[in-house]
Design an enzyme around this catalytic site. Structure first.
Site, mmCIF file in Angstrom:
data_model
loop_
_atom_site.group_PDB
_atom_site.id
_atom_site.type_symbol
_atom_site.label_atom_id
_atom_site.label_comp_id
_atom_site.label_asym_id
_atom_site.label_seq_id
_atom_site.Cartn_x
_atom_site.Cartn_y
_atom_site.Cartn_z
ATOM 1 N N SER A 142 37.435 69.609 58.952
ATOM 2 C CA SER A 142 37.700 68.292 58.364
ATOM 3 C C SER A 142 39.038 67.762 58.863
ATOM 4 C CB SER A 142 37.745 68.411 56.837
ATOM 5 O OG SER A 142 38.097 67.176 56.256
ATOM 6 N N ASN A 190 40.326 65.442 56.784
ATOM 7 C CA ASN A 190 40.750 64.895 55.503
ATOM 8 C C ASN A 190 41.920 65.716 54.947
ATOM 9 O OD1 ASN A 190 40.964 64.553 52.649
ATOM 10 N ND2 ASN A 190 38.933 63.645 52.595
ATOM 11 N N ALA A 191 43.091 65.095 54.892
ATOM 12 C CA ALA A 191 44.314 65.808 54.476
ATOM 13 C C ALA A 191 44.187 66.371 53.063
ATOM 14 C CB ALA A 191 45.512 64.868 54.561
ATOM 15 N N GLU A 245 26.513 65.929 64.485
ATOM 16 C CA GLU A 245 25.469 65.132 63.821
ATOM 17 C C GLU A 245 25.006 65.854 62.557
ATOM 18 O OE1 GLU A 245 23.640 62.168 64.601
ATOM 19 O OE2 GLU A 245 25.404 61.773 65.821
ATOM 20 N N ASP A 249 29.703 70.280 52.777
ATOM 21 C CA ASP A 249 28.981 69.020 52.611
ATOM 22 C C ASP A 249 28.797 68.839 51.119
ATOM 23 O OD1 ASP A 249 27.856 66.668 53.672
ATOM 24 O OD2 ASP A 249 25.853 67.410 53.295
ATOM 25 N N TYR A 294 32.692 57.905 44.686
ATOM 26 C CA TYR A 294 32.050 57.410 43.456
ATOM 27 C C TYR A 294 32.852 57.733 42.192
ATOM 28 C CZ TYR A 294 27.994 57.031 46.565
ATOM 29 O OH TYR A 294 27.154 56.702 47.598
ATOM 30 N N ASP A 295 34.088 58.210 42.371
ATOM 31 C CA ASP A 295 34.889 58.668 41.225
ATOM 32 C C ASP A 295 35.024 57.640 40.094
ATOM 33 O OD1 ASP A 295 35.135 60.969 42.643
ATOM 34 O OD2 ASP A 295 37.317 60.931 42.843
ATOM 35 N N LYS A 319 41.801 66.796 38.507
ATOM 36 C CA LYS A 319 40.470 66.672 39.114
ATOM 37 C C LYS A 319 40.120 67.938 39.893
ATOM 38 C CE LYS A 319 38.116 64.186 42.739
ATOM 39 N NZ LYS A 319 38.166 63.153 43.753
ATOM 40 N N ARG A 364 34.162 70.469 44.475
ATOM 41 C CA ARG A 364 34.733 71.163 45.620
ATOM 42 C C ARG A 364 35.707 72.254 45.164
ATOM 43 N NH1 ARG A 364 35.866 67.214 48.989
ATOM 44 N NH2 ARG A 364 38.056 67.024 48.478
#
Length: 199
Positions: free
Chosen positions: A11, A13-14, A44, A73, A155-156, A176, A182
Protein backbone atom coordinates in the site's frame (compact mmCIF):
# COMPACT_ATOMS: atom_id res chain seq x y z
CA UNK A 1 8.35 -20.47 9.57
CA UNK A 2 11.21 -17.97 9.45
CA UNK A 3 10.68 -14.50 10.91
CA UNK A 4 11.59 -11.94 8.22
CA UNK A 5 13.74 -8.88 8.89
CA UNK A 6 11.15 -6.70 7.17
CA UNK A 7 7.69 -6.88 5.64
CA UNK A 8 6.43 -4.81 2.72
CA UNK A 9 2.90 -3.48 3.15
CA UNK A 10 1.31 -3.56 -0.31
CA UNK A 11 0.00 0.00 0.00
CA UNK A 12 1.00 3.63 -0.46
CA UNK A 13 -1.59 4.69 2.13
CA UNK A 14 0.36 6.34 4.97
CA UNK A 15 -2.42 5.71 7.54
CA UNK A 16 -2.43 1.99 6.80
CA UNK A 17 1.34 1.75 7.03
CA UNK A 18 1.36 3.56 10.40
CA UNK A 19 -1.21 1.06 11.72
CA UNK A 20 1.07 -1.84 10.77
CA UNK A 21 4.17 -0.09 12.18
CA UNK A 22 2.36 0.39 15.46
CA UNK A 23 1.18 -3.24 15.64
CA UNK A 24 4.58 -4.74 14.73
CA UNK A 25 6.76 -2.36 16.78
CA UNK A 26 7.83 -4.98 19.37
CA UNK A 27 8.40 -7.87 16.94
CA UNK A 28 11.87 -6.94 15.64
CA UNK A 29 10.41 -6.78 12.11
CA UNK A 30 10.65 -3.48 10.23
CA UNK A 31 7.74 -2.33 8.08
CA UNK A 32 8.15 -0.87 4.58
CA UNK A 33 5.58 0.65 2.27
CA UNK A 34 5.47 0.70 -1.52
CA UNK A 35 6.96 4.21 -1.31
CA UNK A 36 10.32 2.50 -0.73
CA UNK A 37 10.23 1.13 -4.30
CA UNK A 38 10.24 2.61 -7.79
CA UNK A 39 8.12 1.49 -10.76
CA UNK A 40 5.72 -0.55 -8.63
CA UNK A 41 3.41 -2.52 -10.94
CA UNK A 42 -0.35 -1.90 -10.91
CA UNK A 43 -2.08 -5.04 -9.66
CA UNK A 44 -5.48 -5.75 -11.24
CA UNK A 45 -8.00 -6.59 -8.53
CA UNK A 46 -10.16 -9.05 -10.48
CA UNK A 47 -11.17 -11.28 -7.57
CA UNK A 48 -14.76 -11.82 -6.44
CA UNK A 49 -13.85 -11.98 -2.73
CA UNK A 50 -11.70 -9.89 -0.40
CA UNK A 51 -9.32 -12.83 0.06
CA UNK A 52 -8.90 -13.32 -3.70
CA UNK A 53 -8.05 -9.65 -4.20
CA UNK A 54 -5.67 -9.55 -1.24
CA UNK A 55 -3.93 -12.70 -2.57
CA UNK A 56 -3.59 -11.16 -6.05
CA UNK A 57 -2.02 -8.04 -4.54
CA UNK A 58 0.28 -9.98 -2.20
CA UNK A 59 1.45 -12.28 -5.01
CA UNK A 60 2.15 -9.43 -7.43
CA UNK A 61 4.05 -7.30 -4.92
CA UNK A 62 5.96 -10.29 -3.50
CA UNK A 63 7.17 -11.24 -6.99
CA UNK A 64 8.18 -7.60 -7.59
CA UNK A 65 10.02 -7.06 -4.27
CA UNK A 66 11.17 -10.64 -3.52
CA UNK A 67 10.32 -9.91 0.12
CA UNK A 68 7.65 -10.91 2.63
CA UNK A 69 4.47 -8.95 1.92
CA UNK A 70 1.16 -8.17 3.61
CA UNK A 71 -1.71 -7.11 1.34
CA UNK A 72 -5.24 -6.28 2.35
CA UNK A 73 -8.60 -5.93 0.73
CA UNK A 74 -11.58 -4.63 2.56
CA UNK A 75 -14.98 -3.16 2.01
CA UNK A 76 -18.48 -2.49 3.19
CA UNK A 77 -21.05 -5.30 3.13
CA UNK A 78 -24.70 -4.19 3.37
CA UNK A 79 -27.33 -6.86 4.06
CA UNK A 80 -30.23 -5.08 2.34
CA UNK A 81 -28.12 -4.66 -0.82
CA UNK A 82 -27.23 -8.38 -1.06
CA UNK A 83 -23.69 -7.75 0.13
CA UNK A 84 -22.96 -4.73 -2.05
CA UNK A 85 -20.80 -2.70 -2.42
CA UNK A 86 -18.43 -5.46 -1.16
CA UNK A 87 -15.29 -5.87 -3.28
CA UNK A 88 -16.41 -2.84 -5.31
CA UNK A 89 -16.55 -0.53 -2.26
CA UNK A 90 -13.84 1.86 -3.48
CA UNK A 91 -15.29 1.97 -7.01
CA UNK A 92 -19.00 1.83 -6.18
CA UNK A 93 -19.95 5.07 -7.96
CA UNK A 94 -16.59 6.27 -9.23
CA UNK A 95 -12.99 5.34 -8.62
CA UNK A 96 -12.11 6.20 -5.00
CA UNK A 97 -14.65 9.04 -5.03
CA UNK A 98 -15.88 8.94 -1.43
CA UNK A 99 -18.56 11.57 -1.96
CA UNK A 100 -20.07 9.85 -5.00
CA UNK A 101 -19.90 6.46 -3.27
CA UNK A 102 -21.71 7.80 -0.18
CA UNK A 103 -24.37 9.48 -2.31
CA UNK A 104 -25.01 6.25 -4.19
CA UNK A 105 -25.23 4.27 -0.93
CA UNK A 106 -27.74 6.77 0.52
CA UNK A 107 -29.83 6.53 -2.65
CA UNK A 108 -29.77 2.71 -2.74
CA UNK A 109 -30.71 2.54 0.96
CA UNK A 110 -33.48 5.17 0.76
CA UNK A 111 -36.41 2.78 1.22
CA UNK A 112 -34.64 -0.01 3.11
CA UNK A 113 -35.73 -0.83 6.66
CA UNK A 114 -32.86 -3.23 7.35
CA UNK A 115 -29.84 -0.96 7.92
CA UNK A 116 -27.42 -3.66 9.14
CA UNK A 117 -23.95 -3.69 7.62
CA UNK A 118 -20.38 -4.60 8.42
CA UNK A 119 -16.90 -3.67 7.27
CA UNK A 120 -14.62 -6.62 6.58
CA UNK A 121 -10.86 -6.64 6.07
CA UNK A 122 -8.86 -9.64 4.87
CA UNK A 123 -5.07 -9.67 5.16
CA UNK A 124 -2.77 -12.03 3.29
CA UNK A 125 0.85 -12.56 4.39
CA UNK A 126 3.02 -14.11 1.69
CA UNK A 127 6.76 -14.89 1.54
CA UNK A 128 9.13 -15.84 -1.30
CA UNK A 129 9.56 -19.20 0.51
CA UNK A 130 5.86 -19.93 -0.10
CA UNK A 131 4.47 -19.25 3.39
CA UNK A 132 0.92 -17.91 3.32
CA UNK A 133 -1.16 -16.78 6.30
CA UNK A 134 -4.67 -15.31 6.01
CA UNK A 135 -6.50 -13.35 8.72
CA UNK A 136 -9.66 -11.28 8.73
CA UNK A 137 -11.47 -8.82 10.93
CA UNK A 138 -14.82 -7.09 10.89
CA UNK A 139 -16.86 -4.45 12.63
CA UNK A 140 -20.65 -4.50 12.73
CA UNK A 141 -22.83 -1.43 12.44
CA UNK A 142 -25.73 0.30 10.72
CA UNK A 143 -26.08 2.61 7.72
CA UNK A 144 -27.45 6.02 8.69
CA UNK A 145 -29.79 8.16 6.56
CA UNK A 146 -27.40 11.14 6.66
CA UNK A 147 -23.69 11.72 7.16
CA UNK A 148 -22.26 12.37 10.63
CA UNK A 149 -18.71 13.32 11.65
CA UNK A 150 -15.70 15.04 10.10
CA UNK A 151 -12.93 12.42 10.39
CA UNK A 152 -14.29 11.06 7.17
CA UNK A 153 -12.73 8.44 5.03
CA UNK A 154 -14.69 6.19 2.70
CA UNK A 155 -18.09 5.30 4.14
CA UNK A 156 -17.18 6.28 7.72
CA UNK A 157 -19.71 9.18 7.98
CA UNK A 158 -22.62 6.78 7.25
CA UNK A 159 -21.39 3.81 9.32
CA UNK A 160 -22.85 3.96 12.85
CA UNK A 161 -21.39 1.73 15.57
CA UNK A 162 -24.13 1.11 18.20
CA UNK A 163 -21.72 0.15 21.05
CA UNK A 164 -19.83 3.42 20.63
CA UNK A 165 -22.97 5.44 19.81
CA UNK A 166 -20.95 7.18 17.09
CA UNK A 167 -20.18 6.88 13.42
CA UNK A 168 -16.61 5.93 12.51
CA UNK A 169 -16.21 9.52 11.24
CA UNK A 170 -17.05 10.85 14.73
CA UNK A 171 -14.18 8.90 16.34
CA UNK A 172 -10.54 9.84 16.70
CA UNK A 173 -8.19 7.82 14.51
CA UNK A 174 -6.83 6.11 17.64
CA UNK A 175 -10.30 5.06 18.88
CA UNK A 176 -11.31 3.89 15.42
CA UNK A 177 -8.17 1.73 15.08
CA UNK A 178 -9.00 -0.02 18.37
CA UNK A 179 -12.27 -1.38 16.98
CA UNK A 180 -11.95 -1.14 13.18
CA UNK A 181 -12.11 -4.10 10.82
CA UNK A 182 -8.51 -3.53 9.72
CA UNK A 183 -7.34 -3.09 13.32
CA UNK A 184 -9.01 -6.40 14.22
CA UNK A 185 -7.53 -8.12 11.15
CA UNK A 186 -4.01 -6.82 11.95
CA UNK A 187 -4.25 -8.11 15.54
CA UNK A 188 -5.53 -11.50 14.32
CA UNK A 189 -2.73 -11.77 11.74
CA UNK A 190 -0.02 -10.74 14.20
CA UNK A 191 -1.19 -13.36 16.73
CA UNK A 192 -1.04 -16.06 14.04
CA UNK A 193 2.41 -14.97 12.85
CA UNK A 194 3.89 -14.80 16.36
CA UNK A 195 2.72 -18.38 16.96
CA UNK A 196 4.26 -19.62 13.68
CA UNK A 197 7.50 -17.64 13.48
CA UNK A 198 10.70 -19.22 14.73
CA UNK A 199 9.06 -22.62 15.28
Amino acid sequence: MKRPDSIVIASQNAHKVIEFEDAFKDTGVSIKSLKHFENVPEIEETGTTFEENATLKATGIMKFTHQAVIADDSGLVVQALDGQPGVHSARYAGDHDDDANNNKLLKEMQNKQNRNAYFESVLVYLTPEGDKVVASGRINGEILRARRGNNDFGYDPLFYVPEAQKTLAEMSTHDKNLISHRGNAIRNLLNKLLEMWDQ
